[in-house]
Design an enzyme around this catalytic site. Sequence first.
Site, PDB file in Angstrom:
ATOM      1  N   VAL A 567       4.020  95.633 -69.165  1.00 51.11           N
ATOM      2  CA  VAL A 567       4.342  96.405 -70.368  1.00 51.11           C
ATOM      3  C   VAL A 567       4.812  97.813 -69.993  1.00 51.11           C
ATOM      4  O   VAL A 567       5.065  98.630 -70.857  1.00 51.11           O
ATOM      5  CB  VAL A 567       3.133  96.490 -71.337  1.00 51.11           C
ATOM      6  CG1 VAL A 567       2.812  95.124 -71.906  1.00 51.11           C
ATOM      7  CG2 VAL A 567       1.917  97.086 -70.642  1.00 51.11           C
ATOM      8  N   ASP A 568       4.899  98.061 -68.676  1.00 46.55           N
ATOM      9  CA  ASP A 568       5.378  99.382 -68.250  1.00 46.55           C
ATOM     10  C   ASP A 568       6.788  99.224 -67.675  1.00 46.55           C
ATOM     11  O   ASP A 568       7.399  98.177 -67.818  1.00 46.55           O
ATOM     12  CB  ASP A 568       4.417  99.997 -67.213  1.00 46.55           C
ATOM     13  CG  ASP A 568       4.151  99.039 -66.056  1.00 46.55           C
ATOM     14  OD1 ASP A 568       4.787  97.969 -65.987  1.00 46.55           O
ATOM     15  OD2 ASP A 568       3.304  99.367 -65.204  1.00 46.55           O
ATOM     16  N   ASP A 569       7.292 100.256 -67.024  1.00 49.56           N
ATOM     17  CA  ASP A 569       8.658 100.198 -66.525  1.00 49.56           C
ATOM     18  C   ASP A 569       8.718  99.558 -65.145  1.00 49.56           C
ATOM     19  O   ASP A 569       9.297 100.102 -64.205  1.00 49.56           O
ATOM     20  CB  ASP A 569       9.255 101.615 -66.500  1.00 49.56           C
ATOM     21  CG  ASP A 569       9.412 102.142 -67.910  1.00 49.56           C
ATOM     22  OD1 ASP A 569       9.686 101.322 -68.803  1.00 49.56           O
ATOM     23  OD2 ASP A 569       9.237 103.356 -68.110  1.00 49.56           O
TER      24      ASP A 569
END
Length: 698
Positions: A567-569
């Site tokens: 859910v992060d980059d």
Amino acid sequence: NCSLNTTTNHLRHVESMAVLPSGAGKIPRLNAVILGEALASEEDDLVFPSDDFARQALLPSAQKYLEMYKRSVEDPAGFWSDIASQFLWKSKWGDTVCSENFDIRNGNVYVQWFKGGITNICYNCLDRNVDSGNGDKIAFHWEGNERGFHDSLTYTQLLSQVCQVANYLRDIGVKKGDAVVIYLPMLMELPIAMLACARIGAVHSVVFAGFSADSLAQRIMDCKPKVVLTCNAVKRGSKVIHLKDIVDAALSESAKNGISVDACLTYENRSAMMRETTKWQDGRDIWWQDVVPTYSTICEVEWVDAEDPLFLLYTSGSTGKPKGVLHTTGGYMVYTATTFKYAFDYKPSDIYWCTADCGWITGHSYVTYGPLLNGATVVIYEGAPNYPDPGRCWDIVDKFKVTIFYTAPTLVRSLMRDGDAYVTRYSRKSLRVLGSVGEPINPSAWRWFFNVVGDSRCPISDTWWQTETGGFMIAPLPGAWPQKPGSATFPFFGVQPVIVDEKGVEIEGECSGYLCVKSSWPGTFRTLYGDHERYETTYFKPFPGYYFSGDGCSRDKDGYYWLTGRVDDVINVSGHRIGTAEVESALVSHPQCAEAAVVGVEHEVKGQGIYAFVTLVDGIPYSEELRRNLITTVRNQIGPFAAPDRIHWAPGLPKTRSGKIMRRILRKIASRQLDELGDTSTLADPGVVDQLIALADC
Ligand code: PRX
């Protein structure tokens, strides 16, 4: 201290499952799976272990798991001390088995397990097995890239070779706590080098031999090793890769930045390249085969504290700079050994093959430490899994009679595409447990792995974990409970997963959200090398009170966990973690690139592909040549595995008025979900979106 709350959701679910008689409902369900019939929903698709498997399993029932799991969270100190006592400790740990602060609101985060206990992981992997009468057992079977090239080492032979390298390292002045960088392909020398470091208390930092010179230099400059261990070249498939040239370039780059390395121990990998044609720097470079065999095969162990560092392993995060994940000795040892044993239902007669490279965490924990701590026979394969044809894996399985086969969904999907015939022409009778790691395994790949590769008789251990966790966190324990294709099922002993919403509030029951963990487990990483603040900010600040994994997750009505991706980059390409910022900074280093934004996009084989939006410097025209150059720039700066799959020319990027790139919109454009762009009115220039859509197929 680790006082733990045992009323986790999944426990209640497993409790209700635990009343199921072993094998209940097996026949209709299993047949449905084998026949590929459409079932009501994926979540209801249960695959039960066969009675034969369950009967011989280390954990034959959900009840047994439940019993052990309960103890592991109610009395972690007792649970893990009992297991740790099976290893050799020069002296035992103090009264406090675990001390931790996992809650950033209570001050600095720290984790300690078995503090004060004195041990050595290399001793426990090798000497302990030799001393207990397993010296003649094969530790490694090595299979070369070319058919017909193979080798093996018994535990006694492995110990001798490790001691020789350890003695060499000591002789050139490497001491406890010093960093050693290892840049080697999957030769036996790679785990030998790791174990040699561990033996003398040096901290190894293995850099995957697919990383570029720039990436290697960055890692060398961060941990400042005394010595780099490498080889001249390797053959992967039909290609020869000149590793020594890459090391040379990395070493001159780091020297320019004031970090010089005294020695470069180079293994002459004759199957790929002879020494005569290898570039050489006298005084710094030394041939492995010229010096290592001259050292004694006996090397005194450096006894270390359980909390002394064992290794550093760099991994990608959401900023451009890789993070040096630091693992210590005692907890990691106990945890990798235990997870390996239970998640693969390991028995001493097993022949185990994990296709991962030791350059990643899987190769640390489940090619090297976990298996050797259990005295296992491990297969190591140097080459590409589809060379010379897509049947190579099953050829190797039959050759060594592999019983446990552990790989990544990417490989499963790619072999699935090549057709069943490459699999079915081999016997694969020896197989009994399969494993998956690195990314979510989609149910269709799961079924193919189960039905075709495993002939519908081998449970699949879909292991969810991370570089940071050191070992498995959520994984099926084969034989203990039914599986659901695509779900990693339930937590391992001692692991308390929680799913939280955006506000960090724990959600109960059936839900989706962010996957966190409530308290430490022995294999927890202790810090990011040289940057404890980043450790706290990245992992402990987003949801105070918890470790945040960076993954999304849902839990179904039966308590099964389903990982849904980062859910992060961070993009997960073929099971390899790549930070979008790393790729962006490589792209913008090209003089004709003004700006870049990278997103992940679904990819049929790799799970996720890299999709880059690129804005060129004013006046520079788009061209195929420039597209190729941009991709080459990323390959050269990070490594071939990070090369963008797609470059999308972007006259401008969608930004908010405050200048923030709206990646949500870019993800939709990349996946051509153009009717789901959402609200674009907050963009500084909404017209940018239409321009991007117009250029989508250029
Ligand atoms: O997103 C998860 C994914 O891989 C990430 C960890 O990557 P890395 O540190 O490179 O370690 C890979 C090998 C452990 C996780 O945050 N991941 C790993 N295993 C699974 C997975 N996603 C779904 N299912 C898995 N079994």
